[in-house]
Design an enzyme around this catalytic site. Structure first.
Site, short mmCIF file in Angstrom:
data_model
loop_
_atom_site.label_atom_id
_atom_site.label_comp_id
_atom_site.label_asym_id
_atom_site.label_seq_id
_atom_site.Cartn_x
_atom_site.Cartn_y
_atom_site.Cartn_z
CB SER A 130 4.96 38.10 7.24
OG SER A 130 5.52 37.09 6.43
CE LYS A 185 2.89 36.74 9.97
NZ LYS A 185 3.13 35.42 10.52
CG HIS A 188 1.21 35.85 5.25
ND1 HIS A 188 2.11 35.09 5.97
CD2 HIS A 188 1.95 36.53 4.34
CE1 HIS A 188 3.33 35.31 5.51
NE2 HIS A 188 3.26 36.18 4.53
CG ASN A 189 1.79 32.57 8.99
OD1 ASN A 189 2.04 33.64 8.43
ND2 ASN A 189 2.34 32.24 10.12
CD GLU A 192 5.21 31.02 5.49
OE1 GLU A 192 5.84 30.28 6.29
OE2 GLU A 192 4.97 32.23 5.72
#
Length: 484
Positions: A130, A185, A188-189, A192
């Site tokens: 990222s 990940k 995480h997205n 986001e």
């Protein structure tokens, strides 16, 4: 004898190119390959010129240019292209070599690939990366998982190119087994998505309710970025609001209100549903993008459907502070839900995730990097088995301080017809989570009424199930599908 490369990279799109330049700048010799070989020539003769970068024109040439155990990193489009590349690589590699997928791969695909590749004696790592173009070049956040025996082989490279926090710690460490790296990940997205939606709702309220100009909002976000909301996304929002088009007007106001998405937020929501974990804020963030996408339909509806006209007659300074409180409290809920999802997945799959370490990996380089993440690391350092961030003393106190403003903002949105789906669902989750009793007793009675799905009783031991013949026409046979 010709020197061999430390690592090979397949895929010279934006992220691939910048990662190669990052690796080379840290003293590594890198071989590169791209299916469209003209990209190899263009790269090694331009950005890679006079650097310790080797252009190769076939997978065989790439593999033969590498030191053993060979390390081959793919930065290519997720899906079939990754499977095809793995299939082509396997006959060229030897036992102990490592294949790394640094793309935005869906974690179940990584789970499958780890298993299949390990059968061939090759190690496999699924690494979430990222930070976008700038992060790839200057220091991304890297989240590797998969074949743990491969970690020492790639650790020096990954930790040298990763972003560093104030004490020099790299924003990269081993995440866990199988697809854990790509799972983290994905979360995480998803976070986001949530952060971006929350910031957009704050902007909407400040602009269309309070009536602030883009320059005034720039000053608001500038101030917020110097306080507890200090983060990359607040920082770039500050800059976007100050950016002027050629005619001197704010460029942001000329951008069509139709958001795109690549699917990682959707994956996060679907996974939460599969695991039975309430991930309401990220789900709303995804659906908000879907609603924005039907722009033409919304334009038609705006001419037909009525609602209140926003009218602000209060204290602007006080309300701006309330919006800040709503943003901060909702952000806490978003991360609490994301971490709860990671915990549920770890329990389901037997992963050993370091939750504080994950927060550290997100503190630099990545899109959701913020000072706030240091508090998450402290929370898990203090209580490694923390079930929900809201129960940590720091976050408990922060939400308690913010909730009056948070409630004021959600109420103002409802009364004035300004949608605040992420703010509102975060508050509903908070109120639901702190409720000893919810109306699910009625819901379960309904399920038993029409489907004989049974229920538990508060005056009986947990684990005993009951069925009632509600109509007098039913039997005593109950369904065995009581799942919580």
């Amino acid at each position: 004898m010709k020197k061999l490369s430390d690592i090979g990279l397949i895929g010279l799109a934006v992220m691939g190119e910048n990662l190669v330049l990052n690796m080379e700048s840290k003293g590594y010799r890198v071989s590169v390959y791209n299916r469209s070989t003209d990209k190899v020539d263009n790269f090694v003769n331009a950005r890679g010129k006079n650097k310790n970068i080797v252009g190769t024109y076939s997978l065989e040439e790439l593999v033969n240019s590498l030191e053993r155990p060979r390390k081959v990193m793919m930065m290519i489009k997720a899906g079939a292209a990754v499977d095809a590349t793995i299939e082509a690589l396997l006959p060229l590699l030897e036992s102990g070599d490592v294949i790394i997928d640094g793309g935005n791969t869906h974690y179940p695909d990584t789970e499958r690939r780890v298993q299949n590749v390990e059968k061939e004696g090759i190690h496999y790592i699924g690494a979430g990366v990222s930070g976008g173009e700038e992060g790839a070049l200057l220091g991304p956040s890297i989240m590797p998982g998969g074949s743990q025996v491969a970690w020492p082989l790639v650790k020096p490279i990954f930790q040298s190119i990763a972003a560093k926090v104030e004490d020099g710690s790299p924003c990269c460490d081993w995440v866990g087994e199988s697809g854990a790296g790509h799972f983290v990940k994905m979360v995480h997205n998803g976070i986001e998505y949530g952060d971006m939606q929350l910031i957009s709702e704050a902007y909407h309220l400040l602009k269309d309710y309070v009536g602030l100009s883009a320059d005034e909002m720039h000053e608001v976000f500038k101030q917020w970025n110097e306080e507890e909301l200090d983060s990359y996304l607040i920082e770039i929002t500050r800059d976007i609001l100050a950016f002027k088009d050629e005619d001197g007007e704010p460029l942001v106001e000329k951008i069509l209100d139709k958001a795109g998405q690549k699917g990682t937020g959707k994956w996060t929501g679907i996974t939460a549903l599969d695991l039975g974990t309430p991930l309401t804020l990220i789900g709303e963030a995804v659906f908000s993008r879907c609603l924005s996408a039907i722009k033409d339909e919304r334009v038609k509806a705006s001419k037909i459907l009525s609602g209140p006209t926003p009218q602000f007659d209060g204290d602007k300074v006080q309300f701006v502070k309330a919006v800040k409180d709503a943003l901060f409290a909702s952000k806490i809920v978003s991360y609490a839900q994301g971490y709860a999802l990671m915990r549920a997945a770890a329990e389901e799959k037997g992963w050993h995730l370091n939750y504080g370490g994950i927060a550290l990996m997100w503190r630099g380089g990545c899109i959701i990097r913020s000072a706030f993440l240091g508090k998450i690391k402290e929370a898990f350092d203090n209580e490694s088995e923390l079930s929900n961030l809201l129960l940590d003393p720091y976050f408990k106190e922060a939400v308690e301080k913010a909730q009056n403003g948070w409630r004021q903002v959600v109420a103002a949105g409802v009364i004035n017809g300004i949608p605040t789906p992420a703010f509102a669902t975060a508050l509903s989750y908070y109120d639901g989570y702190r409720s000893e009793n919810l109306p699910a007793n009625l819901l379960q009675a309904q399920r038993d009424y029409f489907g004989a799905h049974t229920y538990e009783r508060i005056d009986k031991p947990r684990g005993e199930f009951f069925h009632t013949n509600w109509t007098g026409r039913g039997g005593v046979t109950a369904s065995t599908t009581y799942n919580v």
